[in-house]
Write a protein that holds these residues in place. Structure first.
Motif, mmCIF file in Angstrom:
data_model
loop_
_atom_site.group_PDB
_atom_site.id
_atom_site.type_symbol
_atom_site.label_atom_id
_atom_site.label_comp_id
_atom_site.label_asym_id
_atom_site.label_seq_id
_atom_site.Cartn_x
_atom_site.Cartn_y
_atom_site.Cartn_z
ATOM 1 N N LEU A 107 25.034 54.624 49.188
ATOM 2 C CA LEU A 107 25.541 53.734 48.471
ATOM 3 C C LEU A 107 26.008 52.401 50.181
ATOM 4 C CD1 LEU A 107 27.031 54.503 45.176
ATOM 5 C CD2 LEU A 107 25.294 53.447 45.964
ATOM 6 N N SER A 108 25.757 52.732 51.228
ATOM 7 C CA SER A 108 25.962 52.091 51.928
ATOM 8 C C SER A 108 24.853 50.644 52.175
ATOM 9 C CB SER A 108 26.399 52.923 53.483
ATOM 10 O OG SER A 108 24.959 52.819 54.132
ATOM 11 N N ALA A 109 25.706 49.847 52.654
ATOM 12 C CA ALA A 109 24.140 48.627 52.211
ATOM 13 C C ALA A 109 24.681 47.779 54.619
ATOM 14 C CB ALA A 109 25.047 47.379 52.034
ATOM 15 N N GLY A 110 23.378 49.226 54.678
ATOM 16 C CA GLY A 110 23.208 48.722 56.252
ATOM 17 C C GLY A 110 23.264 51.006 56.665
ATOM 18 N N TRP A 112 20.764 51.550 57.404
ATOM 19 C CA TRP A 112 19.605 53.041 57.355
ATOM 20 C C TRP A 112 18.273 53.300 58.778
ATOM 21 C CZ3 TRP A 112 20.693 56.130 53.958
ATOM 22 C CH2 TRP A 112 21.451 55.690 52.888
ATOM 23 N N ASN B 61 18.047 48.783 51.061
ATOM 24 C CA ASN B 61 19.665 47.528 51.325
ATOM 25 C C ASN B 61 18.982 46.809 49.597
ATOM 26 O OD1 ASN B 61 20.543 48.922 53.820
ATOM 27 N ND2 ASN B 61 19.960 47.199 54.825
ATOM 28 N N VAL B 64 20.750 48.908 46.756
ATOM 29 C CA VAL B 64 22.263 49.381 46.937
ATOM 30 C C VAL B 64 23.351 48.268 47.000
ATOM 31 C CG1 VAL B 64 23.787 49.973 48.741
ATOM 32 C CG2 VAL B 64 21.112 51.121 48.523
ATOM 33 N N GLN B 65 22.728 46.804 47.181
ATOM 34 C CA GLN B 65 23.398 45.367 47.564
ATOM 35 C C GLN B 65 23.328 45.317 45.794
ATOM 36 O OE1 GLN B 65 22.209 43.210 50.673
ATOM 37 N NE2 GLN B 65 23.496 45.086 52.426
ATOM 38 N N ASP B 67 23.223 46.986 42.902
ATOM 39 C CA ASP B 67 23.229 47.701 42.069
ATOM 40 C C ASP B 67 25.024 47.258 42.484
ATOM 41 O OD1 ASP B 67 24.314 49.685 40.832
ATOM 42 O OD2 ASP B 67 24.814 50.579 42.160
ATOM 43 N N ARG B 68 25.650 47.005 43.386
ATOM 44 C CA ARG B 68 26.815 46.399 43.746
ATOM 45 C C ARG B 68 27.160 45.144 43.236
ATOM 46 N NH1 ARG B 68 28.667 46.922 50.117
ATOM 47 N NH2 ARG B 68 28.371 49.267 50.699
#
Lengths: 154, 106
Positions: A107-110, A112, B61, B64-65, B67-68
């Motif tokens: 679930l990290s943003a960035g 990748w 990204n 994931v963002q 979903d946040r």
């Protein structure tokens, strides 16, 4: 197209060159399509082709995002392999920043891009300095033919 | 146009159907759609990837963002029906494990 005139002669130019062009954010999609076209014609297929194209895309994306907004790509074939080099003139990869060797948390943003590049390429080398970063990848190909790509030089 | 999004409102969630290629150039469009749904009070989103032919780190990204932001509004964002190389990227990254739509979402 993002080609800005005729690229200068480069003493490193090789006979098997397929693409040589600058790119920026707006040219990423076209660049990826051109690389896919030539890599397919050079004999990459299936998952190997998709992986190669994704890695090129990630490296070009990094160049735009972290390397000053633009970069240069060179694609060529030699010795039964296809090579791609992506260079930028950013400030280089800082010591201590993510190596790209460890998978980011799901679930990290960035983080990748470089990880995927390492994961999906069988050869990847990075050269970085305060004057810019150059990454080269290569993959084995099955044939030595490549039709005229949309952006072959000369 | 290499990318398009269509929106389908359903009872339990809103489905976003992605067509084409998700990359640095197109991922911001997905973020804009998520923001529009959130400001309209629709924080439960299922992103249908059946017709998505390319997804890179920018796409990951965006999921994931997204979903946040949905979680912050009491909802969630999930992905469903990835195919081919898109499924490979989602599985390799581990994003499929945490964001795959199961049908059991609260």
């Amino acid at each position: 197209m993002t080609d800005a005139g005729t690229p200068p002669a480069d003493p490193d130019g090789v006979p098997g060159e397929l693409i040589r062009r600058p790119f920026d954010r707006s040219g990423i999609t076209d660049l990826r399509h051109a690389v896919a076209h030539c890599a397919a014609a050079a004999g990459l297929a299936g998952q190997a082709l998709d992986d190669f194209v994704l890695v090129v895309n990630e490296l070009a994306t990094n160049a735009v995002r972290h390397g000053g907004g633009q970069g240069r790509l060179r694609l060529w074939r030699a010795d039964g392999r296809i090579f791609c080099e992506i260079a930028d003139r950013g400030s280089g990869i800082a010591a201590g920043s993510a190596s790209g060797l460890d998978r980011p948390p799901p679930l990290s943003a960035g983080g990748w891009g470089l990880w995927l590049a390492h994961q999906l390429s069988d050869h990847l080398s990075v050269s970085t300095s305060p004057g810019g970063t150059t990454v080269q990848i290569s993959a084995a190909t099955t044939t030595a033919e490549c039709g005229a790509g949309p952006s072959t030089s000369e | 146009m290499s990318f398009a999004i269509s929106v389908r409102r359903q009872d339990a969630f809103t489905a976003l159907l992605l067509t084409g290629e998700l990359d640095m150039a197109t991922a911001p469009h997905l973020g804009e759609h998520v923001d529009d749904l959130l400001s309209g009070g629709h924080p439960r989103i299922v992103v249908d990837l059946h017709d998505l032919t390319f997804c890179d780190s920018s796409g990951l990204n965006a999921f994931v963002q997204g979903d946040r932001r949905c979680t912050a509004e009491g909802g969630w964002l999930r992905v469903t029906r990835p195919r081919g190389h898109v499924a490979r990227v989602l599985e390799l990254s581990g994003v499929a494990e945490v964001l795959a739509y199961s049908g059991d979402e609260a």
